[in-house]
Structures are given as C-alpha cells and as structure tokens.
Design a protein around this motif. Structure first.
Motif, PDB file in Angstrom:
ATOM      1  N   GLN A 135      11.648  14.917 -17.629  1.00 38.02           N
ATOM      2  CA  GLN A 135      12.977  15.108 -18.213  1.00 38.02           C
ATOM      3  C   GLN A 135      13.618  13.764 -18.541  1.00 38.02           C
ATOM      4  O   GLN A 135      14.253  13.603 -19.600  1.00 38.02           O
ATOM      5  CB  GLN A 135      13.863  15.888 -17.245  1.00 38.02           C
ATOM      6  CG  GLN A 135      15.259  16.189 -17.809  1.00 38.02           C
ATOM      7  CD  GLN A 135      16.099  16.995 -16.834  1.00 38.02           C
ATOM      8  OE1 GLN A 135      15.727  17.213 -15.691  1.00 38.02           O
ATOM      9  NE2 GLN A 135      17.251  17.456 -17.295  1.00 38.02           N
ATOM     10  N   GLU A 137      12.032  10.998 -19.260  1.00 37.60           N
ATOM     11  CA  GLU A 137      11.350  10.455 -20.434  1.00 37.60           C
ATOM     12  C   GLU A 137      11.881  11.090 -21.710  1.00 37.60           C
ATOM     13  O   GLU A 137      12.071  10.406 -22.726  1.00 37.60           O
ATOM     14  CB  GLU A 137       9.844  10.674 -20.309  1.00 37.60           C
ATOM     15  CG  GLU A 137       9.182   9.782 -19.261  1.00 37.60           C
ATOM     16  CD  GLU A 137       7.703  10.068 -19.126  1.00 37.60           C
ATOM     17  OE1 GLU A 137       7.196  10.965 -19.859  1.00 37.60           O
ATOM     18  OE2 GLU A 137       7.048   9.416 -18.288  1.00 37.60           O
ATOM     19  N   ARG A 138      12.119  12.419 -21.651  1.00 37.52           N
ATOM     20  CA  ARG A 138      12.682  13.091 -22.829  1.00 37.52           C
ATOM     21  C   ARG A 138      14.078  12.560 -23.132  1.00 37.52           C
ATOM     22  O   ARG A 138      14.441  12.330 -24.298  1.00 37.52           O
ATOM     23  CB  ARG A 138      12.713  14.604 -22.605  1.00 37.52           C
ATOM     24  CG  ARG A 138      11.342  15.266 -22.587  1.00 37.52           C
ATOM     25  CD  ARG A 138      11.458  16.771 -22.664  1.00 37.52           C
ATOM     26  NE  ARG A 138      12.135  17.340 -21.506  1.00 37.52           N
ATOM     27  CZ  ARG A 138      11.512  17.718 -20.391  1.00 37.52           C
ATOM     28  NH1 ARG A 138      10.205  17.584 -20.282  1.00 37.52           N
ATOM     29  NH2 ARG A 138      12.189  18.239 -19.390  1.00 37.52           N
ATOM     30  N   MET A 139      14.886  12.385 -22.074  1.00 37.63           N
ATOM     31  CA  MET A 139      16.244  11.875 -22.266  1.00 37.63           C
ATOM     32  C   MET A 139      16.225  10.463 -22.838  1.00 37.63           C
ATOM     33  O   MET A 139      17.009  10.126 -23.728  1.00 37.63           O
ATOM     34  CB  MET A 139      17.000  11.900 -20.938  1.00 37.63           C
ATOM     35  CG  MET A 139      17.324  13.297 -20.430  1.00 37.63           C
ATOM     36  SD  MET A 139      18.039  13.281 -18.762  1.00 37.63           S
ATOM     37  CE  MET A 139      19.531  12.317 -19.043  1.00 37.63           C
ATOM     38  N   ALA A 141      13.815   9.150 -24.614  1.00 37.42           N
ATOM     39  CA  ALA A 141      13.365   9.231 -26.011  1.00 37.42           C
ATOM     40  C   ALA A 141      14.512   9.670 -26.917  1.00 37.42           C
ATOM     41  O   ALA A 141      14.708   9.123 -28.014  1.00 37.42           O
ATOM     42  CB  ALA A 141      12.185  10.197 -26.126  1.00 37.42           C
ATOM     43  N   ASP A 142      15.284  10.670 -26.442  1.00 41.22           N
ATOM     44  CA  ASP A 142      16.442  11.126 -27.222  1.00 41.22           C
ATOM     45  C   ASP A 142      17.463  10.006 -27.369  1.00 41.22           C
ATOM     46  O   ASP A 142      18.043   9.820 -28.447  1.00 41.22           O
ATOM     47  CB  ASP A 142      17.090  12.344 -26.552  1.00 41.22           C
ATOM     48  CG  ASP A 142      16.214  13.580 -26.619  1.00 41.22           C
ATOM     49  OD1 ASP A 142      15.275  13.594 -27.439  1.00 41.22           O
ATOM     50  OD2 ASP A 142      16.459  14.524 -25.849  1.00 41.22           O
ATOM     51  N   LYS A 143      17.692   9.280 -26.265  1.00 40.93           N
ATOM     52  CA  LYS A 143      18.669   8.187 -26.303  1.00 40.93           C
ATOM     53  C   LYS A 143      18.207   7.089 -27.244  1.00 40.93           C
ATOM     54  O   LYS A 143      19.014   6.527 -28.000  1.00 40.93           O
ATOM     55  CB  LYS A 143      18.866   7.621 -24.893  1.00 40.93           C
ATOM     56  CG  LYS A 143      20.024   6.647 -24.783  1.00 40.93           C
ATOM     57  CD  LYS A 143      21.351   7.325 -25.065  1.00 40.93           C
ATOM     58  CE  LYS A 143      22.522   6.405 -24.852  1.00 40.93           C
ATOM     59  NZ  LYS A 143      23.807   7.034 -25.170  1.00 40.93           N
ATOM     60  N   GLN A 144      16.893   6.786 -27.195  1.00 41.11           N
ATOM     61  CA  GLN A 144      16.374   5.758 -28.080  1.00 41.11           C
ATOM     62  C   GLN A 144      16.532   6.172 -29.530  1.00 41.11           C
ATOM     63  O   GLN A 144      16.908   5.366 -30.393  1.00 41.11           O
ATOM     64  CB  GLN A 144      14.894   5.503 -27.765  1.00 41.11           C
ATOM     65  CG  GLN A 144      14.270   4.366 -28.565  1.00 41.11           C
ATOM     66  CD  GLN A 144      14.921   3.028 -28.270  1.00 41.11           C
ATOM     67  OE1 GLN A 144      15.315   2.762 -27.146  1.00 41.11           O
ATOM     68  NE2 GLN A 144      15.024   2.183 -29.285  1.00 41.11           N
ATOM     69  N   GLY A 145      16.252   7.464 -29.808  1.00 39.18           N
ATOM     70  CA  GLY A 145      16.448   7.964 -31.165  1.00 39.18           C
ATOM     71  C   GLY A 145      17.899   7.885 -31.589  1.00 39.18           C
ATOM     72  O   GLY A 145      18.205   7.539 -32.737  1.00 39.18           O
ATOM     73  N   GLN A 146      18.797   8.198 -30.659  1.00 39.66           N
ATOM     74  CA  GLN A 146      20.231   8.117 -30.960  1.00 39.66           C
ATOM     75  C   GLN A 146      20.642   6.681 -31.248  1.00 39.66           C
ATOM     76  O   GLN A 146      21.422   6.419 -32.175  1.00 39.66           O
ATOM     77  CB  GLN A 146      21.037   8.662 -29.780  1.00 39.66           C
ATOM     78  CG  GLN A 146      22.544   8.642 -29.999  1.00 39.66           C
ATOM     79  CD  GLN A 146      23.306   9.146 -28.784  1.00 39.66           C
ATOM     80  OE1 GLN A 146      22.737   9.702 -27.856  1.00 39.66           O
ATOM     81  NE2 GLN A 146      24.600   8.953 -28.789  1.00 39.66           N
ATOM     82  N   ARG A 149      19.495   5.768 -34.679  1.00 41.78           N
ATOM     83  CA  ARG A 149      20.369   6.385 -35.689  1.00 41.78           C
ATOM     84  C   ARG A 149      21.713   5.678 -35.767  1.00 41.78           C
ATOM     85  O   ARG A 149      22.249   5.445 -36.857  1.00 41.78           O
ATOM     86  CB  ARG A 149      20.562   7.874 -35.372  1.00 41.78           C
ATOM     87  CG  ARG A 149      19.301   8.723 -35.560  1.00 41.78           C
ATOM     88  CD  ARG A 149      19.619  10.195 -35.482  1.00 41.78           C
ATOM     89  NE  ARG A 149      20.128  10.587 -34.186  1.00 41.78           N
ATOM     90  CZ  ARG A 149      19.353  10.952 -33.165  1.00 41.78           C
ATOM     91  NH1 ARG A 149      18.028  10.944 -33.286  1.00 41.78           N
ATOM     92  NH2 ARG A 149      19.876  11.315 -32.012  1.00 41.78           N
TER      93      ARG A 149
END
Length: 256
Positions: A135, A137-139, A141-146, A149
């Motif tokens: 979880q 790692e997913r967070m 990855a999402d944060k890195q994507g954010q 952006r």
C-alpha cells in the motif's frame, strides 16, 4: 494422533481430552494423510514404527500437505538417523519417547500449540507488513505521479505568467516574494533579487505596505515615475495556496 495401536490412541485420548483439544486420530500414515487432505489441524503426534509408512515419512508428506502444522514423533524405537534427518529438514518439531510421562507429554503438546500460535501470529504480522508495504508503494507511486503532474502544471503557469503583459507579484503569508514575472522584473529590477526576499526589503515601500494588507483590494500607486492600478487578490479560497497575488495595471507609460 497417528498410531497403528488402538490402545495407544485410546490412552492418548484419555490423557489429552482434559486440556480441551479437539482430537482426531488415524491408524496409519496413509489414513493420516487422507484425514489431513480434508481437515486442517494445528499439531500432529505420530508413532514412528508403523506398517507401511513410517512416522517420519508420514510427517515429511504431512509437512508438504499442511506446512503450518507442528509435527511430533512419539515412539519406543529410536531410529536416530532418520529422525535426525527429519528434524534437520524441519519435518519434526520434537521427538518424544514411549513409554511417556503423562505430565511431560502434556507439557510438550502444550508447547507445540504455543509454538503454533506464535508462528501463526508471525505469519499474520508478516502478511500485514507485506500488505502495508504494498500500500505504501502504491501511495508513493501515486504521490510521485502527483508531483510530476504538479511540476508540469507549475511549468505551464510559470510560462503563462511570463507572457502576460502586466507585472505580476506573488507574496506568501509571511511576506516573502515567491513569484515575479518578466514584466515586474522590467519594472523593479532583476527577479533573482526579488524572489525569496522579504517584501519590505525588496519592494518599494508603498507597494510593500499594500502587499501586507489583507483581503481583496485595489489602489493606485506611483511606481517608477508612472501610476499603476494595483489589484490585490487573496489566495487560498479555492486551493491550498496561502498568500496574495498582486497585478499591476499601468495607467501611464513608465520611463524607467
């Protein structure tokens, strides 16, 4: 409990039922494996010397079928090498001998159940840790994507500020200059000297005082020999931004 002697199984039942266990029994290794195929158990207690399949071989196969069980051998025959190999392979938790001492046997069975509970808890915690790491790692990855952006968005906004025809100034809630476009640089000097500076120190006094005010407002200020209508807009109403944006609209040509 796996033993080919029915009287041994009966004696074990009489001894262990007082401890509240659910007791299952089989008369051979083959019967024990058939039982394990349909029934989950915590602890296995097996005789060593039985017709057909030995206790060690039964427990080796039981480990494959039910790897989370705790497995013990109870035997009057000490086939040392085969039992040692099985212990080294992890197939056997303990080797107990016949005839047994009742209290010592009960204590060994209780220890096997305690070991099983501890192993189950360790597996549960390991599973939770793996899930938490996944979880996280997913967070991340999402944060890195954010972040990517937001960087792209900030890049677009920075370019937009530079092409606007009016001087623009951003001041944070502490009074530090955090944004200045090319038009403002042309008016007041190098943006590098403005950015990161305290507004009282790097801005003209009248503009600094107006920037320190609260809420949306506008005024006319004389800057660089020309009058500017200065609009102050409080940030944060529709976002997490904190600070103010000032737009300087020239009312006459600046002579520099």
């Amino acid at each position: 409990m796996v033993d080919d002697e029915a009287n041994i199984v009966a004696a074990l039942r009489r001894l262990l039922r007082r401890d509240g266990y659910t007791l299952l029994s089989a008369g051979s290794g083959e019967e024990g494996l058939a039982l394990l195929a349909t029934q989950a158990v915590d602890v296995i207690l097996s005789d060593q010397r039985m017709p057909g399949m030995s206790g060690v071989e039964f427990l080796r196969q039981a480990k494959i079928l039910r790897p989370d069980t705790v497995r013990l051998v109870l035997s009057g025959y000490t086939e040392l090498q085969s039992i040692t190999n099985a212990i080294n392979e992890g197939a056997i938790f303990k080797f107990l001998t016949k005839p047994w001492d009742d209290e010592q046997l009960r204590a060994n069975i209780a220890e096997a159940f305690s070991f099983k509970r501890l192993a189950d808890e360790n597996r549960r915690l390991s599973t939770q840790l793996r899930e938490a790491n996944a979880q996280l790692e997913r967070m991340l990855a999402d944060k890195q994507g954010q972040i990517v952006r937001e960087r792209r968005t900030m890049g677009v906004l920075h370019e937009l500020l530079q092409v606007l025809p009016w001087p623009l100034l951003g001041v944070d809630e502490a009074g530090m200059v955090v944004a200045a476009n090319a038009q403002l640089e042309n008016l007041l000097g190098s943006a590098a000297a403005l950015l990161g500076g305290d507004s009282d120190a790097v801005l003209p006094a009248a503009l600094a005082r107006f920037a320190a005010g609260g809420g949306d407002d506008e005024t006319v200020l004389a800057l660089c020999g020309a009058d500017y209508r200065v609009l102050r807009r409080q940030l944060g109403e529709r976002s997490g931004a904190a600070g103010k944006l000032l737009i300087l609209l020239p009312e006459g040509k600046c002579d520099g």
